[in-house]
Design a protein around this motif. Structure first.
Motif, PDB file in Angstrom:
ATOM      1  N   VAL B  89      56.448  26.941  20.398  1.00 31.24           N
ATOM      2  CA  VAL B  89      55.229  27.373  19.722  1.00 31.24           C
ATOM      3  C   VAL B  89      54.039  27.384  20.672  1.00 31.24           C
ATOM      4  O   VAL B  89      53.290  28.361  20.741  1.00 31.24           O
ATOM      5  CB  VAL B  89      54.929  26.452  18.514  1.00 31.24           C
ATOM      6  CG1 VAL B  89      53.559  26.743  17.961  1.00 31.24           C
ATOM      7  CG2 VAL B  89      55.976  26.632  17.443  1.00 31.24           C
ATOM      8  N   LEU B  90      53.870  26.323  21.431  1.00 26.99           N
ATOM      9  CA  LEU B  90      52.705  26.259  22.323  1.00 26.99           C
ATOM     10  C   LEU B  90      52.761  27.319  23.413  1.00 26.99           C
ATOM     11  O   LEU B  90      51.761  27.959  23.726  1.00 26.99           O
ATOM     12  CB  LEU B  90      52.588  24.870  22.948  1.00 26.99           C
ATOM     13  CG  LEU B  90      52.009  23.793  22.023  1.00 26.99           C
ATOM     14  CD1 LEU B  90      51.840  22.488  22.770  1.00 26.99           C
ATOM     15  CD2 LEU B  90      50.672  24.233  21.463  1.00 26.99           C
ATOM     16  N   SER B  91      53.940  27.523  23.993  1.00 30.23           N
ATOM     17  CA  SER B  91      54.011  28.514  25.078  1.00 30.23           C
ATOM     18  C   SER B  91      53.699  29.908  24.551  1.00 30.23           C
ATOM     19  O   SER B  91      52.998  30.685  25.207  1.00 30.23           O
ATOM     20  CB  SER B  91      55.373  28.477  25.761  1.00 30.23           C
ATOM     21  OG  SER B  91      56.402  28.527  24.806  1.00 30.23           O
ATOM     22  N   LEU B  92      54.189  30.217  23.355  1.00 30.96           N
ATOM     23  CA  LEU B  92      53.888  31.527  22.790  1.00 30.96           C
ATOM     24  C   LEU B  92      52.412  31.626  22.429  1.00 30.96           C
ATOM     25  O   LEU B  92      51.768  32.658  22.627  1.00 30.96           O
ATOM     26  CB  LEU B  92      54.755  31.786  21.554  1.00 30.96           C
ATOM     27  CG  LEU B  92      56.224  32.023  21.883  1.00 30.96           C
ATOM     28  CD1 LEU B  92      57.051  32.153  20.622  1.00 30.96           C
ATOM     29  CD2 LEU B  92      56.374  33.268  22.741  1.00 30.96           C
ATOM     30  N   PHE B  93      51.878  30.533  21.901  1.00 28.03           N
ATOM     31  CA  PHE B  93      50.466  30.482  21.546  1.00 28.03           C
ATOM     32  C   PHE B  93      49.593  30.797  22.743  1.00 28.03           C
ATOM     33  O   PHE B  93      48.699  31.652  22.683  1.00 28.03           O
ATOM     34  CB  PHE B  93      50.184  29.077  20.991  1.00 28.03           C
ATOM     35  CG  PHE B  93      48.749  28.796  20.692  1.00 28.03           C
ATOM     36  CD1 PHE B  93      48.064  27.795  21.371  1.00 28.03           C
ATOM     37  CD2 PHE B  93      48.075  29.498  19.713  1.00 28.03           C
ATOM     38  CE1 PHE B  93      46.746  27.507  21.072  1.00 28.03           C
ATOM     39  CE2 PHE B  93      46.746  29.215  19.410  1.00 28.03           C
ATOM     40  CZ  PHE B  93      46.086  28.227  20.101  1.00 28.03           C
ATOM     41  N   PHE B  94      49.856  30.135  23.867  1.00 29.09           N
ATOM     42  CA  PHE B  94      49.032  30.399  25.040  1.00 29.09           C
ATOM     43  C   PHE B  94      49.269  31.787  25.609  1.00 29.09           C
ATOM     44  O   PHE B  94      48.358  32.419  26.137  1.00 29.09           O
ATOM     45  CB  PHE B  94      49.268  29.322  26.106  1.00 29.09           C
ATOM     46  CG  PHE B  94      48.686  27.999  25.718  1.00 29.09           C
ATOM     47  CD1 PHE B  94      49.490  26.885  25.532  1.00 29.09           C
ATOM     48  CD2 PHE B  94      47.324  27.862  25.511  1.00 29.09           C
ATOM     49  CE1 PHE B  94      48.948  25.663  25.154  1.00 29.09           C
ATOM     50  CE2 PHE B  94      46.776  26.650  25.128  1.00 29.09           C
ATOM     51  CZ  PHE B  94      47.591  25.552  24.948  1.00 29.09           C
ATOM     52  N   ALA B  95      50.491  32.261  25.477  1.00 31.12           N
ATOM     53  CA  ALA B  95      50.771  33.620  25.953  1.00 31.12           C
ATOM     54  C   ALA B  95      49.904  34.614  25.199  1.00 31.12           C
ATOM     55  O   ALA B  95      49.317  35.532  25.780  1.00 31.12           O
ATOM     56  CB  ALA B  95      52.258  33.943  25.774  1.00 31.12           C
ATOM     57  N   GLY B 121      50.151  38.226  33.780  1.00 30.58           N
ATOM     58  CA  GLY B 121      50.588  37.105  34.587  1.00 30.58           C
ATOM     59  C   GLY B 121      51.744  36.359  33.959  1.00 30.58           C
ATOM     60  O   GLY B 121      52.166  36.670  32.842  1.00 30.58           O
ATOM     61  N   PRO B 122      52.259  35.347  34.655  1.00 30.21           N
ATOM     62  CA  PRO B 122      53.413  34.594  34.160  1.00 30.21           C
ATOM     63  C   PRO B 122      53.169  33.930  32.810  1.00 30.21           C
ATOM     64  O   PRO B 122      54.101  33.797  32.023  1.00 30.21           O
ATOM     65  CB  PRO B 122      53.680  33.555  35.253  1.00 30.21           C
ATOM     66  CG  PRO B 122      52.481  33.548  36.108  1.00 30.21           C
ATOM     67  CD  PRO B 122      51.834  34.874  35.980  1.00 30.21           C
ATOM     68  N   VAL B 123      51.921  33.522  32.546  1.00 33.06           N
ATOM     69  CA  VAL B 123      51.688  32.869  31.251  1.00 33.06           C
ATOM     70  C   VAL B 123      52.128  33.799  30.129  1.00 33.06           C
ATOM     71  O   VAL B 123      52.619  33.373  29.093  1.00 33.06           O
ATOM     72  CB  VAL B 123      50.197  32.492  31.061  1.00 33.06           C
ATOM     73  CG1 VAL B 123      49.988  31.839  29.712  1.00 33.06           C
ATOM     74  CG2 VAL B 123      49.751  31.561  32.159  1.00 33.06           C
ATOM     75  N   ILE B 124      51.953  35.092  30.372  1.00 30.38           N
ATOM     76  CA  ILE B 124      52.357  36.040  29.347  1.00 30.38           C
ATOM     77  C   ILE B 124      53.833  36.391  29.460  1.00 30.38           C
ATOM     78  O   ILE B 124      54.592  36.280  28.502  1.00 30.38           O
ATOM     79  CB  ILE B 124      51.512  37.329  29.423  1.00 30.38           C
ATOM     80  CG1 ILE B 124      50.032  36.989  29.253  1.00 30.38           C
ATOM     81  CG2 ILE B 124      51.952  38.310  28.361  1.00 30.38           C
ATOM     82  CD1 ILE B 124      49.123  38.184  29.343  1.00 30.38           C
ATOM     83  N   TYR B 125      54.281  36.796  30.663  1.00 34.14           N
ATOM     84  CA  TYR B 125      55.648  37.316  30.697  1.00 34.14           C
ATOM     85  C   TYR B 125      56.728  36.250  30.592  1.00 34.14           C
ATOM     86  O   TYR B 125      57.845  36.526  30.164  1.00 34.14           O
ATOM     87  CB  TYR B 125      55.881  38.261  31.877  1.00 34.14           C
ATOM     88  CG  TYR B 125      55.752  37.685  33.286  1.00 34.14           C
ATOM     89  CD1 TYR B 125      54.748  38.159  34.122  1.00 34.14           C
ATOM     90  CD2 TYR B 125      56.648  36.749  33.784  1.00 34.14           C
ATOM     91  CE1 TYR B 125      54.637  37.695  35.427  1.00 34.14           C
ATOM     92  CE2 TYR B 125      56.543  36.278  35.074  1.00 34.14           C
ATOM     93  CZ  TYR B 125      55.535  36.752  35.905  1.00 34.14           C
ATOM     94  OH  TYR B 125      55.424  36.285  37.193  1.00 34.14           O
ATOM     95  N   LEU B 126      56.408  35.016  30.957  1.00 37.07           N
ATOM     96  CA  LEU B 126      57.424  33.980  30.784  1.00 37.07           C
ATOM     97  C   LEU B 126      57.676  33.717  29.304  1.00 37.07           C
ATOM     98  O   LEU B 126      58.656  33.075  28.937  1.00 37.07           O
ATOM     99  CB  LEU B 126      57.005  32.672  31.463  1.00 37.07           C
ATOM    100  CG  LEU B 126      57.078  32.656  32.987  1.00 37.07           C
ATOM    101  CD1 LEU B 126      56.748  31.261  33.478  1.00 37.07           C
ATOM    102  CD2 LEU B 126      58.454  33.068  33.457  1.00 37.07           C
ATOM    103  N   GLY B 127      56.770  34.212  28.480  1.00 37.43           N
ATOM    104  CA  GLY B 127      56.915  33.985  27.059  1.00 37.43           C
ATOM    105  C   GLY B 127      58.187  34.562  26.482  1.00 37.43           C
ATOM    106  O   GLY B 127      58.588  34.228  25.364  1.00 37.43           O
TER     107      GLY B 127
END
Lengths: 82, 148, 665
Positions: B89-95, B121-127
């Motif tokens: 949830v948090l990783s998607l939230f920040f993405a 950036g990675p914050v988005i694509y690692l999602g």
């Protein structure tokens, strides 16, 4: 009305996951009232959810979850029941 | 092949997911921080590593959530799976937040008549990793869930 | 013959969804005031239902009716004095036993009660089973199942209220406190009943129990009565400490005996427990919290941007139109430069503030903020505050006015006062325009970092001041942390929007009144004496500035800055508007930036000093007003003003002098 209270240990000494029963509350009037209002009373079951070395602990009392500072928890005397 | 083995498989899958996702996020987080500190290889540009200290810290935090979950799940703690759910949830939230910021930035530039540039950036694509987790375990994401 | 109008009150623990039920009953027909003499909010609403006009009072949320805090005294006195027809006791279905503690006290007051069993859906999903019909039987109180957040059960609740109101005087439900205590109660009641005044006003048994519990407020109610002496003597002859604990135990004993008959709880790990495992984790807890705060600020700016742009354009257009069409010139100037300029600048940051408050409301309603307070308590403890102190600090980033009002939830008086006094150092939304202007003009690409540094400076000063105050003025140990961690829930849009409006409107009120007023005064001072060039050194404003110039020279400020700072007292945004007026640059920020850059009296070093000074010096007028209101003391308010002036001066002084020595000037 002299009630002989069982000897207990402070709530702060209990590890996570344990259940215990309140046997006494040793606090001033104001704090005692506060504790009572939030569910602490003699005989009630308390489950220790989280303990930290520094900072407040989390317990379950009467179905509600409370954050309890060390200072407060020290004044709640309990006996383990598991 | 009893239900015991099935549980084991489920557990293993979650464990591996947390471990893998955790490591990936950790790696990229470190890369972002390195770049922010000025140490970077030119090849980083290809995977859109820009100077973003906040992003680096965020990725490392998410990694920490997943990796500590590995520990808990291995130890058999009931609560261990929480790391996985919260991590997803948090990783998607920040993405999403990053994506929003990127979109508004680009729109602002475009409205002002300038060249609208944006970097995913990675914050988005690692999602994509946690997204897969969300799909796979979607039934678990409810405030009404219980674990006995 | 049924009564036409009803007066009902809503009581219940904090966090049980009382507000949503209140809103469900009254809709938009409500209004907020103050209970006389105290800073507790009084919320009243009306509802027409089946031909009756119902007046609803939302009492403060309390865990019991023993007066530990103002909230409880207010709630209790309302019921005693106003004698509502029915009291709706809102009980959290997931927390039955603890919630019923308050119910037992209501029962002793002898009022008509209807229980609203709220959030029963959460209880059900937890696996708990509550048999409402049995509950009604055992408690002898009607129970309505409700889900306040979804508006379910309100009609049923109101039906039961109407029904209950028809019933004759209630036979008091009494909790037997054991033979010995009962004997004392009977004895004391006898004494109390012998005076008509007391017997009329307060239920004798209730008052006896309270007195035996050592309730000081109850003791006060006897003051001046004939039985005061006798009653006090009797009470003193009892072992009060034992009694109080005993009575509390009895209440819980009875609850404990009765509840299992209609409620079976399940001990599973709920989703809340799972989430907390991560959110309150020893190492992850604080970083997660910081990340959430970062996210909140990031989102605020991102979403606010388009709105800010729109408002900016709107005001620019209005200013142009005014200047072009309105005659005579002075009127155009008054409206254009004075009003629009001053107020417009404030309103540009409105979206920012509202969005921040909205996000904070969501965090609060979801239950996360309690975990935040829990996690930050460790840190707060080190500076002498408590976990609860940090929520007002957070709100301070939006606007200090509602932030200081939010300190009401802190019971420890000294901690509360400290929190109030350091709050102005948290950089509010109003100061941002000043930073944006100055940092943008003089620091180019590093502007963002500089602004961040200023925010950090504010926090630093706040923390150090807290330590200072706690060591000197408000000496004392921080109160131990005790706070409920409610189960996580999905916040309702309606409730969150309501909270947002509650807090944000303070900012708008400030803009609409004080700033408008101030803007006009500034315009006046800048335009007079008649015929002088707007904002020049010859105007009254300019004269004031010249007088102050020598005082501010060591900080690197010239007379224009002095004037801008004086005007900034009204509202800090005005500093920008004033600079604009004084440098003769009109409304356009980019032209002001250019003008500032070109001016010999402004350069990076003193710009930074000015940012720091603006951050730290006296709180704006609205904030001063609210400090006075919440502390109730002129002394403290004046102290706040003087202290912040001294701190601001010292820091700006250091910045300028040290900077010059290091060659930055």
């Amino acid at each position: 009305m002299e009630k002989i209270k069982e000897t207990g240990i402070p709530l702060t000494l209990l590890p996570e996951g344990t259940q215990c029963r309140v046997v006494d509350i040793r606090a001033g009037k104001g704090l005692t009232r506060r504790l009572i209002e939030l569910g602490f009373s003699e005989g009630i079951k308390v489950r220790v959810v989280k303990v930290q070395r520094h900072g407040p602990m989390i317990v379950m009392v009467r179905g509600s979850k409370l954050g309890l500072g060390k200072g407060m928890a020290m004044k709640v005397m309990v006996r383990r029941i598991d | 092949m009893g239900s015991g083995d099935m549980m084991e498989d489920h557990r293993k899958l979650r464990l591996n997911f947390c471990f893998f996702t955790g490591l990936v996020y950790l790696g990229f987080g470190i890369l972002l921080l390195l770049r922010a500190l000025g140490l970077g290889l030119p090849s980083m540009g290809t995977i859109n590593i820009e100077s973003d200290p906040a992003g680096g810290l965020l990725l490392i935090l998410i990694a920490a959530i997943f990796l500590s979950g590995v520990q808990d799940i291995k130890a058999g703690l009931r609560e261990g799976v929480a790391h996985m759910y919260v991590g997803i949830v948090l990783s998607l939230f920040f993405a999403v937040i990053y994506a929003l910021a990127m979109a508004t930035g680009a729109m602002e530039a475009w409205l002002a008549g300038e060249e609208a540039s944006y970097t995913i950036g990675p914050v988005i694509y690692l999602g994509i990793l946690p997204l897969a987790g969300l799909v796979k375990w979607r039934t678990g994401f409810s405030l009404k869930a219980r674990v006995s | 013959m049924p009564k036409r109008n009803l007066k009902i009150a809503l009581a219940g623990n904090p966090n049980v969804g009382k507000t949503t039920i209140f809103n469900g009953i009254t809709g938009s027909r409500q209004h907020v005031g103050n209970w006389p003499g105290v800073t507790v909010e009084k919320v009243i609403g009306k509802r027409s239902y089946k031909g009756r006009e119902i007046e609803v009072v939302d009492l403060p949320g309390t865990y019991s009716l023993t007066p530990y805090s103002m909230d409880e005294i207010v709630a209790r006195d309302y019921i005693l004095n106003e004698k509502p027809d029915v009291v709706i006791d809102i009980v959290d279905a997931t927390n039955l036993e603890r919630n019923l503690y308050l119910t037992t006290q209501l029962m002793e007051l002898g009022v008509h009660i209807v229980i609203a069993l709220n959030m029963f859906d959460l209880a059900e999903s937890k696996g708990d089973e509550i048999k409402v019909d049995l509950m009604e039987e055992y408690l002898e109180i009607p129970v309505a199942k409700t889900i306040g957040s979804k508006g379910i059960g309100i009609k049923d609740l109101l039906d039961k209220v109407l029904e209950e109101a028809e019933k004759g005087p209630h036979h008091e439900h009494n909790i037997g406190y054991g033979d010995e205590v009962e004997r004392s109660i009977v004895e004391l009641s006898r004494i109390l009943k012998s005076e008509r005044e007391i017997a009329r006003k307060y239920p004798a048994r209730w008052l006896s129990v309270k007195l035996l519990e050592g309730d000081e407020d109850a003791l006060k109610k006897l003051k001046g009565s004939q039985v005061e002496l006798k009653a006090t003597q009797y009470v003193k002859s009892q072992d009060l400490e034992m009694l109080e604990a005993h009575i509390a135990d009895k209440r819980y004993e009875v609850i404990g005996a009765v509840v299992p008959h209609f409620c079976v709880t399940c001990d599973t790990l709920t989703a809340s427990d799972l989430i907390d495992h991560v959110f309150t984790n020893k190492y992850l807890g604080i970083p997660i919290f910081l990340a959430m705060m970062w996210a909140a600020f990031q989102l605020t700016f991102t979403i606010a941007l388009p709105f800010m742009g729109l408002i900016d354009m709107g005001f620019a257009w209005m200013a142009e139109t005014v200047n072009g069409t309105i005659q005579p010139n002075w009127l155009a100037s008054l409206i254009g430069d004075g009003v629009l300029g001053g107020v417009g600048f404030v309103l540009i940051f409105t979206p920012n503030i509202f969005i921040l408050f909205f996000l904070l409301s969501i965090l609060e309603d979801s239950g996360y903020l309690a975990r935040g307070a829990f996690v930050m308590d460790r840190v707060m403890y080190k500076i002498g505050l408590q976990g609860k102190s940090f929520i007002p600090m957070l709100m301070g980033f939006g606007c200090n006015v509602p932030a200081i009002m939010a300190t009401r939830s802190i019971d420890d008086r000294k901690a509360r006062l400290t929190t109030i006094l350091i709050n102005p150092f948290v950089s509010c939304g109003a100061r941002l325009p000043v930073y944006v202007l100055l940092a943008g003009a003089f620091f180019g690409a590093a502007a963002g970092t500089v602004i961040f540094a200023i925010y950090a400076l504010g926090i630093l000063v706040a923390v150090l001041s807290a330590k200072l105050f706690r060591a000197t003025l408000f000496k004392g140990d921080p109160q131990p942390f005790i706070m409920e961690l409610p189960p996580y829930r999905v916040p309702t849009l309606k409730a969150s929007l309501l909270h947002t409006w509650d807090r944000g409107k303070e900012y708008l009120k400030k803009a609409g009144t004080i700033i408008l007023f101030g803007a006009v005064i500034i315009w006046f001072l800048a335009s007079m004496p008649w015929g002088v060039e707007y904002g020049s050194g010859d105007s009254y404003a300019g004269t004031m500035g010249h007088v102050l110039e020598p005082v501010l020279a060591p900080l690197g400020f010239d007379w224009r800055i002095a004037v801008a700072l004086i005007f900034g007292f009204v509202a800090k945004e005005v500093v920008v508007g004033s600079l604009g007026a004084l440098y003769g640059a009109g409304e356009d920020t980019s032209s002001l930036t250019q003008t500032l850059q070109d001016s010999p009296s402004m350069y990076p070093l003193n710009a930074f000093g000015l940012m720091a000074f603006t951050l730290l010096y006296t709180p704006c007028l609205a904030t001063v007003a609210v400090i006075k209101k919440e502390t109730g003391s002129w002394k403290l308010t004046i102290f706040s003003i003087v202290y912040s002036l001294v701190v601001a001066y010292s820091i700006a002084f250091i910045i300028f002098q040290v900077g010059r020595l290091l060659g930055f000037g």
